[in-house]
Design a protein around this motif. Structure first.
Motif, short mmCIF file in Angstrom:
data_model
loop_
_atom_site.label_atom_id
_atom_site.label_comp_id
_atom_site.label_asym_id
_atom_site.label_seq_id
_atom_site.Cartn_x
_atom_site.Cartn_y
_atom_site.Cartn_z
N ASP A 289 0.83 -1.21 0.00
CA ASP A 289 0.00 0.00 0.00
C ASP A 289 0.85 1.24 0.00
OD1 ASP A 289 -2.46 -1.52 2.21
OD2 ASP A 289 -2.21 -1.64 0.03
N ASN A 292 2.37 1.87 -3.37
CA ASN A 292 1.38 2.45 -4.30
C ASN A 292 1.17 3.93 -4.02
OD1 ASN A 292 1.05 -0.08 -5.47
ND2 ASN A 292 -0.66 -0.61 -4.14
N GLN A 293 1.09 4.26 -2.74
CA GLN A 293 0.91 5.68 -2.39
C GLN A 293 2.11 6.50 -2.82
OE1 GLN A 293 -0.01 5.98 1.73
NE2 GLN A 293 -1.87 4.71 1.59
N SER A 295 4.19 5.92 -5.30
CA SER A 295 4.17 6.08 -6.76
C SER A 295 3.14 7.12 -7.19
CB SER A 295 3.87 4.73 -7.43
OG SER A 295 2.59 4.25 -7.02
N GLU A 296 1.98 7.11 -6.51
CA GLU A 296 0.96 8.11 -6.82
C GLU A 296 1.45 9.50 -6.45
OE1 GLU A 296 -2.72 9.48 -8.18
OE2 GLU A 296 -1.71 7.55 -8.38
N MET A 297 2.13 9.61 -5.31
CA MET A 297 2.67 10.90 -4.90
C MET A 297 3.74 11.39 -5.88
SD MET A 297 1.09 11.97 -2.30
CE MET A 297 2.25 13.27 -1.96
N SER A 298 4.54 10.49 -6.36
CA SER A 298 5.57 10.90 -7.33
C SER A 298 4.93 11.43 -8.60
CB SER A 298 6.47 9.70 -7.65
OG SER A 298 7.12 9.23 -6.48
N ARG A 299 3.88 10.74 -9.06
CA ARG A 299 3.18 11.22 -10.26
C ARG A 299 2.58 12.60 -10.04
NH1 ARG A 299 -1.79 11.39 -12.09
NH2 ARG A 299 -2.62 10.42 -10.18
N LEU A 300 1.90 12.77 -8.90
CA LEU A 300 1.29 14.08 -8.59
C LEU A 300 2.35 15.15 -8.46
CD1 LEU A 300 -1.41 13.01 -5.98
CD2 LEU A 300 -1.80 13.77 -8.31
N HIS A 338 -6.43 15.16 -4.11
CA HIS A 338 -5.96 13.90 -4.69
C HIS A 338 -5.01 13.16 -3.78
CE1 HIS A 338 -7.41 16.02 -8.30
NE2 HIS A 338 -7.58 14.78 -8.81
N THR A 339 -4.69 13.74 -2.66
CA THR A 339 -3.70 13.11 -1.77
C THR A 339 -4.40 12.29 -0.70
OG1 THR A 339 -2.23 14.97 -2.11
CG2 THR A 339 -1.77 13.53 -0.23
N GLY A 346 2.62 11.86 2.21
CA GLY A 346 1.97 12.79 1.30
C GLY A 346 1.93 14.19 1.85
#
Length: 1157
Positions: A289, A292-293, A295-300, A338-339, A346
């Motif tokens: 988890d 995944n978070q 990777s999402e933070m890096s994209r954002l 989105h965070t 985050g």
């Protein structure tokens, strides 16, 4: 000097050498030789001494010593005490004012002198302080030398990092003192306080509160627990060992134990492995988890960075920085949307991005704060205005709105009236401090309390009390306390305890003045409340607050309140609470003039008609009042003496009944049984206080300090069990150690062959004991409860005062009264002289209260001998058996005495005198009811069989009551059959036909056991035999015998009428027997004829109504529920109609027979 630590408290940060250099120039470049510099210092010292700058000179001398440059002038001056001796004239002269410096002389306490020069300085104090510091330095240096010497000795035994310590090596004094300190510290940390005190007393030469007293100049080592745990981390020397074997092979047992331990450990390890595996699975899931978070933070973060780069380029082209702020706020909000809100990573990333947004970090931070608080309105307060002003100065890019517009804009978020109380309170929260919180609670609690559920209002008690304690307005405090006492409509026990605990906390916090002005009036207002729970609360509050109120209020207002409630209140629970509070009140009251009033209240409480109030008076009020009486030296001659007088007044009628007593050889003096028992129980409660008063006034009390703490603890079974905690001797005397010491001195004193008595001891021996014996003689044996109460009183006295006191002072008085000796030669003279005493309550009191107080072998022998003598005495002279029966009843109450009593009676069974055997047979009846079936079958019944075959008919007759008791109390079939056979022998044996005593005893016994006997025995034996005896009594010519048997038969048939008897037996036995009895009663006792006729009529009606109703009625339907008497059809009809009438009066007839759904 630069390498050494600066110890000068006046110059903590500057080296003295530097100061000298600054004052006198650079010593390295100075052309003046060292002697010249020393002469300069000497001249400075001379000037300071001449100008009387003593403290400055002393400081200068100290600094020179520390730098190794001591001046002879200053050394000689300060080492001469004559320089500091001041005359009275010198002291009167003006001196140098003391400077309030706390940074001189190692921070000694000179701050007590003021800077204004009002107080004169005694320079001798400063010198003494200097000498004290020098002595302390000398001690430290000696301790350092001692430590170094000890370390040198230790290094001699150290080889290769391990200390060689032998088993037989003697312990050094330093090691012993250090270990003693650590052991005492361990005892205190683990709550072994008594052991620590003893250990300290055994090492009086050591101060366990100061580690420096050990003598080692080293830091204090860790405690014993740390040393023990750290022991395994060090290497230990190998110890020579050798194998030893024996012929016993325990290898298999050891292997089994090891296997069991291995299985247990394997199960524990398996469970731990399973738990760890589960944790690994959870951690792996969380890891996925988080990845995944991230990777999402890096994209954002990448998207946001691109957006920011674009915005920066636009901003640079337009040159307008103010247009960037809204876009940054919007983007920040988008990022927050989105965070994931539960990810700390985050938030950190967003904060780092916000810090990089634009050139002004304050602006971005403000934007985020606005976004986060978008759901709340901002309250305008003075503090916030100041903050905004500061922000405006710090942030020139902030928008400047007009204040009126800004306020109107903020008011848009309010949708309720501004007059709302809660909104008004909330608008002031931002500027609150501690005092404002209390004021707000004072305003809000009156509105909160009515809206809280009754079952949960106790949760508000701490809040109300804290607010009442701290609120500055007295009117608001009164209002809050009124809410507290009216918080719960009917507070139960637990809720009252909560309120009382709060009241005590209130009293501890506010003091006596506010307690009198604020809390006590609330109690006064509730004193006559309609709910008893409120009045109980008031009564309990008076007792709980007694220790916090001044003595004047206790002895006046509070006492009057409780006295009024005790006399006027009708609820027994309220009076019980009042009595308990009176006990607390008289535990703290000091006005000796109230002693008489208190005793009157105590007597009123003891005379109350409620058992709960009397119990509270005996267990709380009486002990508290007894302690006060003991303090005033009024316990013996006032309190106990009054109770004894009341008992003697109850027995005043004994003199009037003395003639009747001599004629009947029994005591039947009328007594107020309830009053007598009450006074005797009060006297029992005072026995512990009387004993403590006696031993505390003894001459050996002066030696108490010598044995205190060294005497052995008193055995818990040494004293009787107290009825309450307040009557416990340990509580009364002040502790277990003091009681042990006093008992040790007391026993040593009275066990002497001759000892000097004292006043309280003489009062107990010569006043209390004789008067109690006289009361026992006059009380009589008519009431078993009175006899038992007197036995308990003497039992408590004997157990409390001890075995030695009982043998020396109590037993001789009873022996003298009854003239008991080992050999009685002239029995007739003894009977004529002392028959009265041995037939009174003295016998059971002496046997059950004095001789039974101790359970030693010698004591039991004395009890056995006394009972055997009494058995012989009352038998030989045919005295009444009431006193002996009462003694057997009291002793048999303790199961451990059953064997003793059976032994005494067996001695009577085998006695040569028929009268003694007959008395023993009658006493067996008492034991059948008290002992178990096992003893009855093995000891009692064989003795009765032996007596039943006695050649003397009087002995055989005496066994009938005991056989009847077996029928009543024993269920063993074999024994019952043998008893039935014995009764059959008495009934059918022609030798007993003309024995009037046997006939009367049989009828009396059958009348007693008939209702409780087996139906078969009653139907087949008792009823037919009674009918036969009634028929035979018609033919008797002796009027006396005929009258005796007729009256006994009347009692027997009256008892049998309560039993269920079938119609056949009624027709064959009951009715014929009653008809025969009616003929005899008509001649010798006409007053009973009507009753017998009524019984005959009832049985005949039963037989007539039972014939046609055999198919629809059972035999028991013709009897009433209460008494089992026959019921006619008219009676049945009347009862049914009355039942129907009661039913119709309570319910609607149309709905009575409706079917239940």
């Amino acid at each position: 000097m630069a390498d050494n630590t600066n110890t000068n408290p006046f110059d903590c940060d500057v080296d003295p050498d530097i100061v000298i250099e600054e004052q006198f120039g650079d010593t390295e470049n100075d052309t003046v030789p060292t002697d010249h510099s020393e002469s300069s210092w000497d001249s400075i010292a001379h000037k300071l001494l001449r100008e009387n700058f003593m403290l400055t000179a002393l400081e200068f001398h100290t600094e020179l010593i520390e730098s190794g440059r001591e001046l002879p002038r200053l050394r000689d001056y300060f080492s001469n005490p004559g320089n500091f001796e001041r005359t009275r004239d010198d002291l009167a002269s003006p001196g140098l004012p003391r400077t309030s410096s706390i940074q001189t002389f190692d921070s000694l306490d000179f701050a007590r002198y003021s800077d204004d020069g009002a107080g004169q300085v005694d320079e001798r104090v400063a010198v003494l302080e200097f000498e004290l510091r020098k002595a302390q330095e000398t001690i430290k240096s000696l301790r350092a030398s001692l430590t170094k010497e000890a370390e040198n000795e230790c290094t001699e035994n150290v080889t290769e990092g391990f200390t060689q310590v032998g088993k037989d090596d003697p312990i050094r004094p330093l090691d012993k003192r250090a270990l003693n300190y650590l052991v005492n510290e361990y005892l205190l940390m683990n709550n072994y306080k008594l052991t620590s005190v003893t250990f300290s007393e055994e090492n009086e030469d050591q101060d366990f509160e100061d580690w420096d007293d050990v003598g080692l100049n080293i830091p204090k080592p860790p405690d014993l627990l740390h040393l023990y745990k750290d022991y395994g981390s060090h290497g230990t020397q190998e110890v020579e060992t050798s194998n030893a074997e024996c012929w016993v092979n325990m290898e298999e047992d050891r292997i089994g134990e090891l296997e069991q331990e291995w299985v247990t450990m394997k199960e524990q390890l398996d469970s731990q492995i399973k738990q760890l595996e589960d944790q690994i699975v959870l951690i792996q899931t969380e890891k996925v988890d988080l990845e995944n978070q991230l990777s999402e933070m890096s994209r954002l973060k990448t998207e946001l960075q691109d957006t920011l780069d674009t915005k920066k380029s636009i901003t640079q082209q337009n040159g307008d920085i103010s247009d960037v702020s809204p876009s940054k706020s919007v983007n920040t909000a988008d990022v927050k949307a989105h965070t994931p809100m539960d990810s700390n990573h985050g938030d950190d990333d967003i904060d780092s991005i916000q810090n990089n947004m634009g050139s002004d970090p304050n602006d971005s931070k403000h934007s985020v704060d606005q976004d986060r608080n978008s759901d709340f309105f901002v309250i305008d307060t003075p503090n916030r205005k100041k903050e905004e002003d500061m922000e405006e100065k710090d942030n020139p890019n902030k928008r400047h709105l007009p204040p009126t517009f800004k306020k109107a804009l903020l008011d848009v978020c309010f949708h309720v009236s501004k007059d709302n109380r809660i909104v008004s309170e909330m608008s002031q929260i931002a500027s609150f401090n501690k005092d404002s919180v209390v004021l707000m609670l004072g305003r809000c609690l009156p509105h909160i309390v009515p809206n809280v559920l009754l079952a949960k209002r106790e949760e508000l008690i701490p809040l109300i009390l804290c607010t009442a304690m701290l609120h500055p307005d007295s009117k608001e405090r009164d209002k809050l306390l009124n809410i507290l006492f009216n918080l719960i409509k009917k507070p139960d026990d637990e809720q009252r305890q909560m309120i009382l605990t709060g009241c005590v906390a209130f009293a501890q916090h506010v003091g006596q003045a506010r307690l009198l002005e604020e809390l006590l009036p609330q109690c006064w207002e509730q004193i006559s409340h309609k709910y008893a729970e409120r009045r109980i609360l008031v009564a309990e509050a008076c007792g709980a607050l007694a220790s916090y109120l001044p003595n004047e209020i206790l002895s006046s207002l509070v006492l009057s309140m409780l006295q009024q409630m005790l006399s006027d209140d009708k609820d027994e629970e309220v009076r019980e609470a009042v009595v308990r509070s009176l006990g607390l009140l008289f535990g703290f009251i000091c006005d000796t003039d109230k002693f008489t009033q208190g005793f009157e209240l105590l007597q009123t409480a003891l005379k109350d008609n409620s058992e709960r109030v009397i119990t509270a008076a005996q267990q709380v009020f009486l002990p508290a009042f007894a302690v006060w009486a003991q303090e005033l030296d009024k316990l013996e001659h006032n309190l106990i003496n009054t109770i004894l007088k009341d008992l003697e007044e109850l027995l005043a009628s004994r003199q009037c009944a003395l003639a009747a007593q001599k004629a009947s050889n029994s005591v039947t003096i009328p007594l107020n049984e309830g009053r007598f028992l009450l006074l005797m129980m009060a006297l029992q409660e005072l026995v512990p206080f009387l004993f403590i008063s006696m031993i505390k006034s003894a001459p050996f009390v002066s030696k108490l300090s010598e044995v205190l703490g060294s005497s052995e603890p008193v055995d818990a079974s040494r004293f009787p069990k107290p009825s309450s905690a307040l009557s416990d001797l340990k509580t009364v005397v002040g502790g277990g150690q003091e009681l042990s010491a006093l008992m040790h001195l007391y026993e040593d004193h009275i066990t002497q062959e001759w000892f000097e008595p004292w006043d309280n001891f003489n009062w107990v021996v010569n006043n209390l004991i004789p008067r109690l014996i006289e009361i026992s003689m006059g009380a009589g044996l008519s009431s078993p409860r009175i006899t038992t109460c007197q036995c308990k009183c003497f039992f408590k006295i004997c157990r409390t005062f001890g075995k030695t006191f009982t043998e020396k002072k109590i037993r001789p008085k009873f022996i003298e009264l009854m003239m008991l000796t080992d050999e009685h030669v002239e029995y007739q003279a003894y009977a004529n002289a002392k028959q009265t005493s041995v037939t009174t309550c003295i016998v059971p009191v002496y046997a059950g209260g004095v001789l039974s107080a101790f359970n030693g072998e010698e004591d039991r022998q004395q009890l056995t001998q006394f009972l055997q003598e009494m058995l012989t005495m009352v038998s030989v002279y045919q005295a009444p058996l009431d006193s002996l029966k009462a003694a057997f009843i009291e002793i048999s109450a303790n199961p451990s005495n059953h064997e003793l009593l059976l032994t005494v009676l067996w001695e009577g069974v085998v006695h040569t005198s028929a009268q003694v055997r007959s008395t023993a047979a009658r006493l067996f009846e008492l034991l059948v009811k008290g002992v178990g079936e096992n003893l009855v079958s093995t000891r009692v019944f064989p003795a009765l069989v032996t007596l039943g075959n006695d050649p003397e008919i009087s002995v055989r007759t005496s066994t009938i009551p005991a056989l009847g008791a077996i029928i009543e109390n024993i269920n063993l079939r074999e024994m019952l059959d043998r008893v039935y056979m014995q009764f059959l022998t008495f009934m059918d044996d022609p030798a007993y036909k003309d024995e009037h005593n046997i006939q009367t005893e049989l009828i009396r016994t059958l009348a007693r056991v008939g209702p409780n006997a087996e139906p078969r025995f009653r139907d087949e034996f008792i009823l037919p035999r009674l009918a036969a005896m009634a028929s035979a009594n018609n033919n008797l010519t002796t009027e006396g015998r005929k009258r005796d048997i007729a009256l006994l038969l009347f009692e027997a048939y009256s008892a049998m009428s309560c039993c269920f008897i079938n119609d056949q037996l009624v027709q064959e036995a009951m009715v014929p027997g009653l008809r025969c009895l009616k003929q005899d009663v008509a001649q010798i006792a006409p007053e009973h004829e009507e009753v017998v006729a009524s019984m005959i009529k009832d049985y005949e009606s039963k037989m007539e109504s039972g014939r046609p109703a055999d198919r629809s009625f059972t035999p028991s339907s013709a009897y009433s529920v209460a008494g089992g008497t026959p019921m006619s059809s008219e009676d049945m009809k009347t009862r049914m109609m009355s039942r129907l009438k009661d039913t119709t009066s309570k319910a609607n007839l149309s709905t009575i027979f409706n079917r239940k759904k």
